[in-house]
Scaffold this motif. Structure first.
Motif, mmCIF file in Angstrom:
data_model
loop_
_atom_site.group_PDB
_atom_site.id
_atom_site.type_symbol
_atom_site.label_atom_id
_atom_site.label_comp_id
_atom_site.label_asym_id
_atom_site.label_seq_id
_atom_site.Cartn_x
_atom_site.Cartn_y
_atom_site.Cartn_z
ATOM 1 N N ARG A 576 53.024 -110.268 -22.501
ATOM 2 C CA ARG A 576 51.719 -109.573 -22.469
ATOM 3 C C ARG A 576 51.178 -109.369 -23.867
ATOM 4 N N ASN A 577 52.114 -109.201 -24.814
ATOM 5 C CA ASN A 577 51.712 -108.932 -26.199
ATOM 6 C C ASN A 577 52.821 -109.422 -27.119
ATOM 7 N N GLU A 578 52.496 -109.599 -28.386
ATOM 8 C CA GLU A 578 53.474 -110.158 -29.333
ATOM 9 C C GLU A 578 54.671 -109.231 -29.520
ATOM 10 N N GLY A 579 54.444 -107.919 -29.347
ATOM 11 C CA GLY A 579 55.536 -106.965 -29.562
ATOM 12 C C GLY A 579 56.698 -107.142 -28.602
ATOM 13 N N GLN A 580 56.464 -107.797 -27.465
ATOM 14 C CA GLN A 580 57.561 -107.990 -26.489
ATOM 15 C C GLN A 580 58.485 -109.157 -26.866
ATOM 16 N N ILE A 581 58.047 -109.981 -27.816
ATOM 17 C CA ILE A 581 58.784 -111.221 -28.134
ATOM 18 C C ILE A 581 60.052 -110.916 -28.914
ATOM 19 N N PRO A 582 61.180 -111.561 -28.650
ATOM 20 C CA PRO A 582 61.412 -112.567 -27.617
ATOM 21 C C PRO A 582 61.605 -111.949 -26.230
ATOM 22 N N LEU A 583 60.963 -112.580 -25.271
ATOM 23 C CA LEU A 583 61.017 -112.066 -23.902
ATOM 24 C C LEU A 583 61.352 -113.230 -22.978
ATOM 25 N N GLY A 584 62.353 -113.026 -22.105
ATOM 26 C CA GLY A 584 62.705 -114.084 -21.169
ATOM 27 C C GLY A 584 63.130 -113.458 -19.859
ATOM 28 N N TYR A 585 63.471 -114.316 -18.915
ATOM 29 C CA TYR A 585 63.822 -113.750 -17.601
ATOM 30 C C TYR A 585 65.316 -113.440 -17.510
ATOM 31 N N THR A 586 66.102 -113.924 -18.468
ATOM 32 C CA THR A 586 67.553 -113.680 -18.401
ATOM 33 C C THR A 586 67.923 -112.435 -19.216
ATOM 34 N N TYR A 587 67.182 -111.381 -19.033
ATOM 35 C CA TYR A 587 67.450 -110.154 -19.784
ATOM 36 C C TYR A 587 68.608 -109.392 -19.124
#
Ligand code: BGC
Length: 741
Positions: A576-587
């Motif tokens: 949704r925004n750069e602050g979430q990066i890195p973001l993936g589904y295998t959290y």
């Protein structure tokens, strides 16, 4: 079985492997005999790779020196020399050398040679391994017809940071999907066996960890646990090696403090010993010399010593091997056996390609003309392109558009763009072949149908543009289709960005057009996941088209008008925004998971953004709808040697025929190493006519339940597993529990 079939079976089972190993022996023997004839200088010559831009250019000192080096057997391979005429001419110089060892011609044929296919990340969105393999095959066929022996592809780096521009060159964030795509690409490029004139050697790059460059900045350091390395980043390389990839390329980054190019843990211990890899490793461009500014080598001589000892066989453009290896051998710092090993690996490939029998084998003018003018390649490119498109939103089913009686306004800086459609990494593209979105849409409409167009704004720059004309034509139209995104050179190598929103005034243009009240379909084109919150919230439909290559306009128009029902799914998470990066589904669940988004105090959450992405890995819509019902497991418990079959019913409940990518995810509930909330372990792309229904099955075995345990061993641990079947990683339709005994 009749007698003939029996004999054929015997030949296949017993004689073919024997014949293959006899041929291998012959090549090994030929390599050994040749090596015995070679001087140290000639051996080192084979380890040098030069760029050929100047060697085919006007007369210059650089050109004379290069030609002399080739004539004196001091060059093993050239990159960036292409075309039958040039490769023939340069190979003829190599044929004047004492031992007449042919050159290898190499090139970055990343997504097509003459016919440009979608960028690799886009193709990954097709989840169609046959299409991906075919795309690589056509690229190889065209390149091989133009004198090329070797492509620097596929890039199999897992990438989870959309700021990193090279995310466009890989298969996205997932190790399972990425490994299967790596194999499809290797097989597509190389064909069944090296040596065919419709195939080239592939190169698994960049070994290893490059996709995890810190903060998404290209060429940066990589710091990761052994666990992460083995579980996430190495498997696509192992899969490529097992599929017979002819070469590896190392990488610019450090891995836990050691440059990959000087990293013997990676290249010797893992690749050449543990995986018993027999191909050769080329450095990345200048990466041997770059160990000096990294602060890992004192000078170029030291860098050459460290690289060859670590297992880098060929030096791409650093010229450190050429300048220092002979001296290092003579001083006793580098054993000649190391040079011999590297040379043998390279010569072996030259023999396998058949270049010693005919150094001009790939340089045939008639074949070049025939293959590069094969009109069938365009049709294949269009098919792959439309499979790569992901439909992100389709409110009120505004899509597909009707071809008649609809007045369409095309607005946006990418509507008429051509060069941008090909994206980064084109090596021989012909921009006159590219179809723009405007042309694609126009081609669908009757000649006299009016099509309105206005650019609206530029992609870059923040000058306040004048939207008057865009708003005027929007006001006249029944529906607006906007084409927004990045220019081709905003993603790719050295194109990292900290702000991955739509560049320039494009979102302002969208908001202004949307405010007219007309339905707006947005086609987004980019080499990475972009952030486009306003569009996500307000557009009536969103089509994510990446960079689709020469046939982009036609492929997008096929989807817009429903001549092709979109079936792509995201191979990477859209934040949704750069602050979430890195973001993936295998959290990971964490000790404080967010169960209720309203109550995030002292939970693993942000106070200014949800944890969830804008669009999750595996997400993508169709013009039809599918229902998932009747999940069954053949058993609720299994031993390590058993299999469990998971089956369910998939029904096309909508009005259109279409394909659904059904996804199998697994979660190990308690383990010696904490496991992600889910991991992809299988998928199938299933075609169903409207109203049709099929039983779909996956087999769960020990392999699918295994992971790197606390001792870094690949193993499955007894306990409970959650089995999930979904249409996206965040849209699980069916779940069941099973136990490994
Ligand atoms: C890239 C490689 C590429 C090489 C040759 C480097 O800068 O990192 O991926 O194959 O150049 O062009």
């Amino acid at each position: 079985m009749n007698n003939k079939q029996r004999i054929r079976l015997i030949i296949t089972i017993f004689l073919m492997p024997l014949m293959a190993s006899a041929q291998k022996k012959t090549i090994s023997q030929r390599v050994d005999s040749l090596l015995r004839l070679m001087t140290l200088d000639e051996k080192i010559g084979q380890l040098n790779q030069y760029s050929g831009k100047q060697v085919t250019g006007p007369e210059s000192k650089v050109k004379t020196d290069l030609i002399n080096d080739i004539r004196n057997g001091r060059v093993g391979s050239m990159l960036n020399v292409k075309g039958v005429k040039d490769t023939r001419e340069i190979q003829a110089v190599a044929m004047q050398s004492r031992l007449k060892i042919p050159l290898l011609f190499s090139l970055d044929v990343i997504h097509g040679y003459k016919t440009v296919f979608p960028i690799p990340l886009a193709e990954a969105a097709s989840w169609d391994l046959d299409a991906i393999r075919l795309s690589a095959h056509i690229a190889a066929k065209e390149a091989a017809a133009a004198g090329i022996h070797w492509t620097f592809a596929p890039m199999v780096d897992i990438a989870r940071d959309p700021r990193w521009g090279r995310i466009m060159e890989g298969a996205g964030e997932d190790t399972y999907l990425g490994s299967l795509i790596a194999v499809a690409r290797v097989k597509g490029f190389q064909g069944e066996q090296l040596g065919g004139t419709d195939a080239v050697m592939a190169c698994a790059k960049h070994f290893a960890g490059y996709g995890a460059a810190m903060a998404g900045r290209d060429y940066n350091a990589v710091d990761m646990s052994e666990h992460q390395l083995w579980e996430t980043y190495l498997p696509p390389f192992k899969a490529a090696a097992d599929a017979g990839v002819a070469t590896f390329m190392n990488s610019f980054n450090t891995l836990n403090g050691i440059p990959a190019t000087g990293n013997s843990y990676l290249q010797r211990n893992i690749l050449k010993r543990k995986w018993n890899y027999q191909g050769f490793v080329v450095s990345d461009w200048g990466s041997i010399g770059e160990m000096v500014p990294w602060g890992f080598a004192n000078n170029d001589a030291d860098a050459a010593e460290k690289a060859i000892k670590a297992g880098s066989d060929m030096d791409m453009e650093s010229r450190t091997y050429k300048s220092y290896l002979a001296k290092l051998v003579k001083e006793g710092k580098v054993p000649e056996a190391l040079i011999d090993d590297a040379v043998k690996r390279i010569l072996y490939k030259k023999f396998e390609l058949g270049l010693f029998d005919n150094p001009y084998k790939f340089s045939d003018a008639k074949r070049e003309a025939d293959v590069l003018n094969d009109g069938g390649h365009k049709t294949i490119a269009r098919n792959v392109a439309r499979k790569s498109i992901v439909l992100l939103k389709n409110q009120g089913n505004v899509l597909p558009l009707t071809k008649s009686k609809t007045k369409i306004a095309l607005i946006g800086p990418l509507v008429k763009s051509k060069r941008d459609m090909d994206g980064s990494w084109t090596v021989n593209a012909d921009t006159t072949q590219i179809t723009s979105l405007y042309e694609g849409v126009k081609g669908k409409l009757a000649k006299k149908t009016e099509l309105l167009y206005e650019k609206g704004c530029n992609i870059s720059g923040n000058d306040k543009p004048d939207f008057t004309e865009a708003l005027r034509i929007a006001g006249q139209a029944d529906i607006v289709v906007m084409a927004l995104g990045e220019t081709w050179d905003m993603s790719g190598e050295a194109k990292s960005r900290t702000n991955i929103h739509l560049p320039g005034q494009q979102e302002a243009l969208f908001n202004a057009v949307k405010a007219t009240g007309k339905p707006v379909v947005v086609v987004l084109m980019a080499g990475r996941p972009l952030i486009f919150s306003d569009i996500a919230a307000k557009a009536n439909a969103i089509v994510y088209a990446w960079w689709l290559g020469d046939e982009a306009g036609n492929a997008i128009a096929d989807v817009l008008f429903g001549d092709y029902n979109p079936s792509g799914k995201l191979p990477v998470t859209f934040p949704r925004n750069e602050g979430q990066i890195p973001l993936g589904y295998t959290y990971y669940n964490t000790g404080r998971p967010v169960k209720n988004p309203e109550n995030i105090i002292y939970k693993s959450a942000y106070i200014d953004s949800p944890n969830t992405p804008q669009y999750a890995f595996g997400y993508g819509l169709s013009y039809t709808s599918f229902s998932y019902t009747d999940l069954t497991l053949s058993a609720a418990k299994m031993h390590h040697t058993d299999n469990v079959t998971v089956s369910f019913r998939l029904t096309n409940t909508g009005k259109y025929a279409g394909e659904e990518v059904v996804q199998l995810y697994v979660h190990d509930e308690v383990a010696s190493v904490v496991r992600p909330v889910k991991e992809l372990k299988g998928f199938q792309k299933v075609f169903l006519k409207a109203g049709e229904s099929k039983t779909v099955s996956f087999v769960i075995n020990k392999e699918k339940l295994s992971f790197y345990n606390s001792k870094l061993q690949w193993a499955a641990e007894p306990g409970n597993f959650e089995i999930m079947i979904g249409t996206a990683s965040d849209d699980i339709k069916l779940t069941a529990e099973m136990e490994l005994l």
